[in-house]
Scaffold this motif. Structure first.
Motif, PDB file in Angstrom:
ATOM      1  N   ALA A 101      32.333  42.453  50.300  1.00  0.00           N
ATOM      2  CA  ALA A 101      33.569  41.689  50.422  1.00  0.00           C
ATOM      3  C   ALA A 101      33.934  41.050  49.084  1.00  0.00           C
ATOM      4  O   ALA A 101      35.110  41.012  48.703  1.00  0.00           O
ATOM      5  CB  ALA A 101      33.416  40.618  51.502  1.00  0.00           C
ATOM      6  N   ARG A 102      32.908  40.559  48.356  1.00  0.00           N
ATOM      7  CA  ARG A 102      33.175  39.976  47.033  1.00  0.00           C
ATOM      8  C   ARG A 102      33.685  41.045  46.064  1.00  0.00           C
ATOM      9  O   ARG A 102      34.603  40.805  45.263  1.00  0.00           O
ATOM     10  CB  ARG A 102      31.898  39.339  46.497  1.00  0.00           C
ATOM     11  CG  ARG A 102      32.062  38.698  45.115  1.00  0.00           C
ATOM     12  CD  ARG A 102      33.001  37.507  45.160  1.00  0.00           C
ATOM     13  NE  ARG A 102      33.306  37.003  43.830  1.00  0.00           N
ATOM     14  CZ  ARG A 102      32.573  36.132  43.166  1.00  0.00           C
ATOM     15  NH1 ARG A 102      31.465  35.651  43.731  1.00  0.00           N
ATOM     16  NH2 ARG A 102      32.920  35.707  41.976  1.00  0.00           N
ATOM     17  N   ASP A 105      37.348  41.809  47.110  1.00  0.00           N
ATOM     18  CA  ASP A 105      38.310  40.717  46.977  1.00  0.00           C
ATOM     19  C   ASP A 105      38.498  40.255  45.532  1.00  0.00           C
ATOM     20  O   ASP A 105      39.592  39.795  45.169  1.00  0.00           O
ATOM     21  CB  ASP A 105      37.875  39.531  47.835  1.00  0.00           C
ATOM     22  CG  ASP A 105      37.890  39.862  49.319  1.00  0.00           C
ATOM     23  OD1 ASP A 105      38.586  40.825  49.696  1.00  0.00           O
ATOM     24  OD2 ASP A 105      37.202  39.169  50.095  1.00  0.00           O
ATOM     25  N   GLU A 106      37.456  40.366  44.686  1.00  0.00           N
ATOM     26  CA  GLU A 106      37.550  39.790  43.353  1.00  0.00           C
ATOM     27  C   GLU A 106      37.175  40.753  42.232  1.00  0.00           C
ATOM     28  O   GLU A 106      37.927  40.918  41.265  1.00  0.00           O
ATOM     29  CB  GLU A 106      36.670  38.535  43.268  1.00  0.00           C
ATOM     30  CG  GLU A 106      37.077  37.431  44.244  1.00  0.00           C
ATOM     31  CD  GLU A 106      36.234  36.187  44.089  1.00  0.00           C
ATOM     32  OE1 GLU A 106      35.757  35.933  42.961  1.00  0.00           O
ATOM     33  OE2 GLU A 106      36.035  35.472  45.084  1.00  0.00           O
ATOM     34  N   VAL A 144      41.238  49.282  47.123  1.00  0.00           N
ATOM     35  CA  VAL A 144      41.769  48.279  46.189  1.00  0.00           C
ATOM     36  C   VAL A 144      42.802  48.919  45.262  1.00  0.00           C
ATOM     37  O   VAL A 144      43.857  48.323  44.961  1.00  0.00           O
ATOM     38  CB  VAL A 144      40.620  47.634  45.393  1.00  0.00           C
ATOM     39  CG1 VAL A 144      41.170  46.710  44.306  1.00  0.00           C
ATOM     40  CG2 VAL A 144      39.687  46.877  46.321  1.00  0.00           C
ATOM     41  N   ARG A 147      46.027  49.180  47.081  1.00  0.00           N
ATOM     42  CA  ARG A 147      46.693  47.894  47.255  1.00  0.00           C
ATOM     43  C   ARG A 147      47.326  47.401  45.956  1.00  0.00           C
ATOM     44  O   ARG A 147      48.353  46.718  45.981  1.00  0.00           O
ATOM     45  CB  ARG A 147      45.695  46.855  47.777  1.00  0.00           C
ATOM     46  CG  ARG A 147      45.326  47.048  49.241  1.00  0.00           C
ATOM     47  CD  ARG A 147      44.559  45.864  49.793  1.00  0.00           C
ATOM     48  NE  ARG A 147      43.152  45.883  49.410  1.00  0.00           N
ATOM     49  CZ  ARG A 147      42.588  45.017  48.586  1.00  0.00           C
ATOM     50  NH1 ARG A 147      43.341  44.076  48.014  1.00  0.00           N
ATOM     51  NH2 ARG A 147      41.309  45.087  48.306  1.00  0.00           N
TER      52      ARG A 147
END
Length: 567
Positions: A101-102, A105-106, A144, A147
């Protein structure tokens, strides 16, 4: 100067441990595997290697290390089995969800932000085992990229030292999403982004221009010097400010101060620092071949160039060739789509599934047995409750502290009990048959001295009960408590009184017969004389066990005129 190895977070990664004594033949076994299997375990922790070799020795019933070394030299199957055991192949999709998830997301958005489409996103999954982690990284990166509107190429290099698990990883590409025929197939848009290659992180040249290196749970099996070497390889592979992801129990150690800056210590994320590390590269173990220079090949545009320019051109060409060799080596034969049709079994996963299936079967059998036992126990409890409810005997069970455990309904005449009194001390319950203090004293004597106390008690309405106090022990041989019972003995007492009255009447009757002047006797149906008054005994003498016809008439058989049978 070699950097000092120190990490306060996890010192166990950088130590050998003291759990097992190294096997005396370990170095010879490692050398044999290096020569015969092309796998070098010299950088692995000796305690881990010794433990796993001993496990194989037990499975193979080897007498000692020397015998097992001899078997390794003769048995190719055992050599491959040992290599498979020493190379831990544990992976799964989205293992440690918080870490991925990290990344999603980042980390990955940061790597793709502002990236030119011609600049590929390059990810290296080192020690990928059977490929689940590599496919997870590819899916995250593509998601990602979609997106963020990044149209460039995403490439995941998945490497492992074990060739068999890489075959399983390639095979896995065929079994990912369901197709119309009922099979499971990986989408081609994902498949072409993952490249599998056999690669030894300690010996082979690393990849270059990597944006993200994922090397989880590999360093913990290596010796400290080998860990430094592996981290140097990964540092070299990363682009400036590239990202390194390690396992939850791993760290960069002393290299954190100079080569890697922590991004997220809880998730083991580090960023490459602009420093050059010394690297010791061994001869590649995968058999990379050099590219021969064609003598007749002309190099356009270099004629008349100064030697310095030519040298620079040659150096640049050599670097590009080296990178091409690495790319070709990474692709190897496993990039060929024909390998998708190969059928290779994942022995370790299959073994694990079989073991889990066996465990599930054992658990199912155990659960079925427990359910059967519970049913039997429930039925026994129902029978026990029915017995207590139906019996006319008052029964009370007390524990070692003389507290109520269970009682029957018939006890209400003797103790003032209700169903809500379970667990209460019996001293708080009113005793209806006498003094409370005397009752408690007898109970304590029964429990303390293990004495059996019984007595008969007459009730106010004239009935009689038999009160009994019995000590008992539980299964643990500790003091179990006391059992109290009250049994109605009114009928027994009535029969006893009647028997006493009959005995008294018989005594009075025999007293009258004894004083009569006339002879009186009583004969049984078998002609035995049961009573003879003194008048007859004075006339005929002692009976001496004779029948009536013998005693009175001297006959050997019954008298013809005897009316005994009619009477």
């Amino acid at each position: 100067m070699e950097p000092a190895v120190h990490d306060p977070e996890d010192a166990s990664q950088w130590s050998e441990g003291t759990g097992d004594e190294p096997l005396a033949e370990l170095s010879a076994i490692v050398d044999l595997l290096r020569r015969r299997c092309a796998v070098d375990f010299s950088g692995y922790k000796t305690t881990t290697l010794s433990r796993r070799v001993r496990h194989r020795m037990i499975q193979g019933e080897a007498a000692d290390g020397a015998a097992y070394l001899q078997r390794l030299g003769d048995d190719e199957a055992e050599r491959h089995a040992l290599c498979s055991d020493l190379l831990i192949h544990v992976t799964e999709f989205f293992r440690d969800p918080a870490v991925f998830a990290r990344l999603a997301d980042e980390v990955l958005p940061d790597l793709l932000r502002g990236r030119d489409p011609s600049d590929d996103l390059r990810i290296w999954s080192a020690g990928c085992a059977s490929g689940e982690e590599a496919y997870t990284l590819a899916m995250l990166a593509l998601d990602v990229a979609g997106r963020m509107g990044y149209p460039g190429n995403v490439k995941v290099f998945a490497t492992d030292i074990a060739g068999d698990v890489l075959e399983q990883a390639s095979l896995l590409r065929r079994y990912f999403v369901r197709d119309p025929l009922g099979g499971v197939r990986v989408d081609t848009t994902l498949r072409r982004h993952v490249v599998f290659a056999r690669h030894n992180l300690l010996n082979d040249p690393p990849f270059t221009r990597i944006d993200l290196v994922v090397c989880r749970n590999l360093l913990i099996y290596l010796q400290p010097q080998a860990q430094i070497k592996a981290l140097s390889q990964l540092h070299f592979a990363l682009k400036p400010h590239g990202v390194l992801l390690l396992g939850a129990s791993e760290t960069v150690g002393a290299l954190q101060a100079q080569a890697f800056a922590p991004m997220d210590c809880s998730h083991k994320l580090f960023r490459k620092q602009p420093v050059a590390l010394a690297r010791l590269i061994d001869v590649p173990s995968l058999g990379a071949q050099s590219v021969p220079l064609q003598p007749e090949m002309a190099l356009p545009g270099v004629a008349g160039q100064p030697p310095e320019v030519l040298e620079a051109e040659l150096l640049a060409t050599r670097e590009r060739l080296q990178e091409m060799v690495l790319e070709l080596q990474a692709s190897h034969e496993r990039l060929d789509l024909g390998n998708e049709e190969l059928t290779a079994s994942n022995e370790e996963l299959q073994s694990t599934n079989e073991e889990l299936k066996s465990v599930n079967e054992d658990l199912y059998a155990l659960n079925h047995e427990l359910e059967s036992k519970n049913a039997e126990l429930a039925e026994l409890n129902r029978d026990y409750d029915q017995l207590l409810d139906s019996t006319e005997i008052g029964i009370v069970f007390l524990d070692a502290a003389l507290q109520l455990r269970r009682f029957s309904p018939a006890v209400s005449e003797f103790l003032a009990l209700r169903s809500s009194d379970m667990g209460r001390p019996v001293r708080e319950i009113s005793y209806r048959l006498g003094q409370q203090d005397a009752f408690m004293a007898e109970l304590q004597r029964c429990a303390g001295d293990k004495a059996r106390i019984e007595r008969e008690i007459r009730l106010p309405d004239g009935r009689w009960v038999y009160q009994r106090m019995l000590p008992f022990k539980d299964d643990s041989s500790l003091d179990g408590g006391v059992v109290l019972t009250w049994t109605d003995i009114s009928e027994i007492k009535r029969m006893q009184s009647l028997a006493e009255q009959l005995a008294a009447d018989r005594t009075r009757l025999l007293g009258i017969l004894d004083v009569l002047p006339d002879g009186v006797y009583i004969v049984s149906q078998a002609f035995d004389i049961e009573y003879l008054n003194p008048a007859l005994e004075r006339e005929f003498g002692p009976i001496q066990g004779r029948k009536c016809y013998e005693y009175f008439h001297g006959r050997s058989s019954r008298c013809d005129w005897c009316k005994n049978q009619e009477v």
